[in-house]
Write a protein that holds these residues in place. Structure first.
Motif, mmCIF file in Angstrom:
data_model
loop_
_atom_site.group_PDB
_atom_site.id
_atom_site.type_symbol
_atom_site.label_atom_id
_atom_site.label_comp_id
_atom_site.label_asym_id
_atom_site.label_seq_id
_atom_site.Cartn_x
_atom_site.Cartn_y
_atom_site.Cartn_z
ATOM 1 N N TRP A 227 38.043 37.258 38.480
ATOM 2 C CA TRP A 227 38.101 38.673 39.208
ATOM 3 C C TRP A 227 39.785 39.124 39.001
ATOM 4 O O TRP A 227 40.558 38.465 39.610
ATOM 5 C CB TRP A 227 37.447 38.955 40.518
ATOM 6 C CG TRP A 227 36.477 38.621 41.106
ATOM 7 C CD1 TRP A 227 35.607 37.595 41.627
ATOM 8 C CD2 TRP A 227 35.276 39.556 40.574
ATOM 9 N NE1 TRP A 227 34.298 38.040 41.588
ATOM 10 C CE2 TRP A 227 34.125 39.121 40.999
ATOM 11 C CE3 TRP A 227 35.376 40.844 39.626
ATOM 12 C CZ2 TRP A 227 32.835 39.958 40.716
ATOM 13 C CZ3 TRP A 227 34.203 41.274 39.571
ATOM 14 C CH2 TRP A 227 32.982 40.970 40.136
ATOM 15 N N VAL A 228 39.762 40.291 38.529
ATOM 16 C CA VAL A 228 41.135 40.980 38.510
ATOM 17 C C VAL A 228 40.991 42.084 39.486
ATOM 18 O O VAL A 228 40.251 42.899 39.396
ATOM 19 C CB VAL A 228 41.519 41.527 37.195
ATOM 20 C CG1 VAL A 228 42.835 42.291 36.971
ATOM 21 C CG2 VAL A 228 41.271 40.551 36.011
ATOM 22 N N GLN A 237 44.364 46.738 32.695
ATOM 23 C CA GLN A 237 43.807 46.675 31.115
ATOM 24 C C GLN A 237 44.494 45.521 30.297
ATOM 25 O O GLN A 237 43.877 44.900 29.770
ATOM 26 C CB GLN A 237 44.175 48.059 30.477
ATOM 27 C CG GLN A 237 43.309 49.118 31.045
ATOM 28 C CD GLN A 237 43.645 50.553 30.643
ATOM 29 O OE1 GLN A 237 44.854 50.751 29.749
ATOM 30 N NE2 GLN A 237 42.984 51.761 30.509
ATOM 31 N N GLY A 238 45.769 45.539 30.398
ATOM 32 C CA GLY A 238 46.516 44.282 29.715
ATOM 33 C C GLY A 238 45.904 42.897 30.129
ATOM 34 O O GLY A 238 45.587 42.167 29.381
ATOM 35 N N LEU A 239 45.668 42.898 31.576
ATOM 36 C CA LEU A 239 45.044 41.416 31.904
ATOM 37 C C LEU A 239 43.631 41.254 31.370
ATOM 38 O O LEU A 239 43.521 39.875 31.190
ATOM 39 C CB LEU A 239 45.240 41.421 33.439
ATOM 40 C CG LEU A 239 46.575 41.325 34.340
ATOM 41 C CD1 LEU A 239 46.516 41.426 35.865
ATOM 42 C CD2 LEU A 239 47.159 40.012 33.903
ATOM 43 N N LEU A 240 42.860 42.461 31.503
ATOM 44 C CA LEU A 240 41.499 41.915 30.918
ATOM 45 C C LEU A 240 41.550 41.518 29.381
ATOM 46 O O LEU A 240 40.815 40.645 29.053
ATOM 47 C CB LEU A 240 40.808 43.257 31.142
ATOM 48 C CG LEU A 240 40.242 43.586 32.668
ATOM 49 C CD1 LEU A 240 39.734 44.858 32.799
ATOM 50 C CD2 LEU A 240 39.366 42.537 33.077
ATOM 51 N N THR A 241 42.539 42.209 28.565
ATOM 52 C CA THR A 241 42.530 41.786 27.254
ATOM 53 C C THR A 241 43.222 40.494 27.035
ATOM 54 O O THR A 241 42.705 39.748 26.131
ATOM 55 C CB THR A 241 43.326 43.068 26.536
ATOM 56 O OG1 THR A 241 42.827 44.105 26.776
ATOM 57 C CG2 THR A 241 43.389 42.534 25.217
ATOM 58 N N LEU A 242 43.914 40.250 27.993
ATOM 59 C CA LEU A 242 44.518 39.001 27.705
ATOM 60 C C LEU A 242 43.641 37.982 28.012
ATOM 61 O O LEU A 242 43.528 36.792 27.393
ATOM 62 C CB LEU A 242 45.761 38.769 28.728
ATOM 63 C CG LEU A 242 46.310 37.185 28.780
ATOM 64 C CD1 LEU A 242 47.221 37.022 27.589
ATOM 65 C CD2 LEU A 242 47.572 36.954 29.871
ATOM 66 N N LEU A 243 42.857 37.953 29.335
ATOM 67 C CA LEU A 243 41.574 36.978 29.489
ATOM 68 C C LEU A 243 40.730 36.858 28.800
ATOM 69 O O LEU A 243 39.968 35.691 28.094
ATOM 70 C CB LEU A 243 41.375 37.373 30.899
ATOM 71 C CG LEU A 243 42.345 37.202 31.959
ATOM 72 C CD1 LEU A 243 41.964 37.883 33.480
ATOM 73 C CD2 LEU A 243 42.830 35.731 32.230
ATOM 74 N N ARG A 249 35.738 34.837 30.887
ATOM 75 C CA ARG A 249 34.736 35.938 31.368
ATOM 76 C C ARG A 249 35.472 36.493 32.592
ATOM 77 O O ARG A 249 35.912 36.015 33.661
ATOM 78 C CB ARG A 249 33.680 35.617 31.792
ATOM 79 C CG ARG A 249 32.454 35.112 30.996
ATOM 80 C CD ARG A 249 31.080 34.979 31.241
ATOM 81 N NE ARG A 249 31.222 34.478 32.574
ATOM 82 C CZ ARG A 249 31.100 33.212 32.811
ATOM 83 N NH1 ARG A 249 30.980 32.334 31.819
ATOM 84 N NH2 ARG A 249 30.776 32.914 34.247
ATOM 85 N N ALA A 250 36.232 37.811 32.520
ATOM 86 C CA ALA A 250 36.620 38.687 33.591
ATOM 87 C C ALA A 250 36.495 39.864 33.842
ATOM 88 O O ALA A 250 35.963 40.592 32.932
ATOM 89 C CB ALA A 250 38.276 38.712 33.301
ATOM 90 N N ARG A 251 36.352 40.178 35.010
ATOM 91 C CA ARG A 251 35.935 41.503 35.457
ATOM 92 C C ARG A 251 36.856 42.130 36.330
ATOM 93 O O ARG A 251 37.700 41.442 37.464
ATOM 94 C CB ARG A 251 34.599 41.702 36.104
ATOM 95 C CG ARG A 251 33.295 41.566 34.723
ATOM 96 C CD ARG A 251 32.126 41.774 35.392
ATOM 97 N NE ARG A 251 31.875 42.656 36.228
ATOM 98 C CZ ARG A 251 30.849 42.879 37.105
ATOM 99 N NH1 ARG A 251 30.073 42.118 37.262
ATOM 100 N NH2 ARG A 251 30.928 44.140 37.817
#
Length: 344
Positions: A227-228, A237-243, A249-251
């Motif tokens: 979970w972010v 946005q940067g963290l979701l792209t990185l993960l 799987r990140a949300r």
């Protein structure tokens, strides 16, 4: 011979004799710098004291809030050194960049500047003066840009309890009796209940029934691995792209998602974003990010790992992978004890 700060403040008309004596008494008793004392007592502003100090030390003043900071200097002087020595690197000068220009609070302590020169590998450190508040803001801009717009959780506002005398309509009979609660209003229309009997042309065949029943079943969405939570828009946005690039799987989480997360889920969040959430207890694995001085606070909040800025993509990805690997097996299996915490 250098003149005393108190004399200069009195000469500039910033304090009178009585105020100066009161400030000096506090300074001598508690050891607080005189410039800070006169500001705390409301005799003058921090900017006025800074300009007087600049005249005393014959050093220039820099407006850090208007200064463009070079992110490459974060590699020259690490964040923990900048925070402990209260300096901000501004630029490199001289042959082969042998001189480091920094902003510092006044007066600068020689041991602190020696430490800055040793860690940065520079032959000389040149200082400019700035207020302590401006130093703190500049350190955040240079070393912790991902935390500048981090959002603190918003606690829900409890609604007042329903009036115990409020009539609740639960069936058709009570609907017919509603008139006595609404004086002067009568003849309320009552819908006729639908019959369960369907006409022949609307009935499902035996072949269609399983398909319709399957469509009625709610789709259970898998809980993400990460979970972010609580970051700014660009950082999220940067963290979701990185993960996603790391195959995880990140949300983006809401506060209720974090509170309901299982021990099988990792929550990646800034320290200040989970301060209010952890008061009610969390089961998820917390991987918190923050400034070096917030590390002890992160452990007190129950973090399983701590990331100190500036966040590097490879270090962050490795830290998240380790937390995902160390989590308990899927919740159908007996949960294992929590793994030890770690700092990156």
């Amino acid at each position: 011979m250098r003149r005393r700060l108190g004399e200069l403040l009195r000469e500039d008309g910033l304090v009178d004799e009585l105020q100066l004596r009161a400030a000096l008494g506090f300074h001598n008793k508690w050891g607080v710098p005189l410039g800070q004392v006169v500001v705390d007592m409301g005799f003058c502003t921090a900017q006025q004291v800074l300009e007087t100090l600049a005249r005393q030390l014959q050093l220039p003043v820099v407006d850090l809030d208007a200064e463009v900071l070079d992110p490459r200097l974060a590699d020259v002087l690490p964040a923990h050194v900048a925070e402990s020595c209260r300096v901000v690197p501004l630029r490199q000068e001289g042959p082969r960049d042998s001189v480091l220009v920094v902003a510092t609070t006044a007066p600068a302590h020689p041991p602190a500047l020696d430490e800055v020169a040793r860690v940065s590998g520079k032959a000389r450190v040149v200082t400019l003066l700035a207020t302590d508040a401006a130093i703190s803001r500049a350190i955040d801009r240079l070393y912790h840009p991902h935390l500048l717009d981090a959002r603190r959780p918003v606690e829900p506002i409890p609604l007042p309890e329903a009036d115990e005398h409020l009539p609740l309509v639960t069936n058709r009979a009570e609907c017919l009796m509603l008139e006595r609660f609404l004086p002067g209003v009568g003849g309320l229309p009552v819908l006729v209940p639908l019959t369960e009997e369907l006409p022949a042309h609307a009935r499902l065949t035996e072949r269609e029934l399983p398909r319709v029943e399957a469509a009625r079943k709610p789709v259970v969405e898998r809980e993400p691995e990460v979970w972010v939570y609580g970051w700014g828009v660009q950082a999220t946005q940067g963290l979701l792209t990185l993960l996603e690039d790391a195959g995880l799987r990140a949300r983006v989480a809401r506060t209720q998602d974090v509170r309901a997360a299982s021990p099988c889920t990792v929550v990646l969040a800034p320290v200040q974003s989970v301060e209010g959430v952890t008061r009610r207890g969390l089961r998820a694995r917390l991987l918190l990010a923050g400034r070096a001085r917030e590390e002890a606070q992160a452990w007190a909040l129950g973090a399983q790992g701590f990331l100190s800025g500036p966040l590097r993509a490879d270090v962050l990805s490795q830290a998240v992978r380790e937390q995902v690997s160390a989590r308990p097996m899927p919740c159908a299996v007996r949960a294992e004890p929590r793994a030890g915490a770690r700092t990156w």
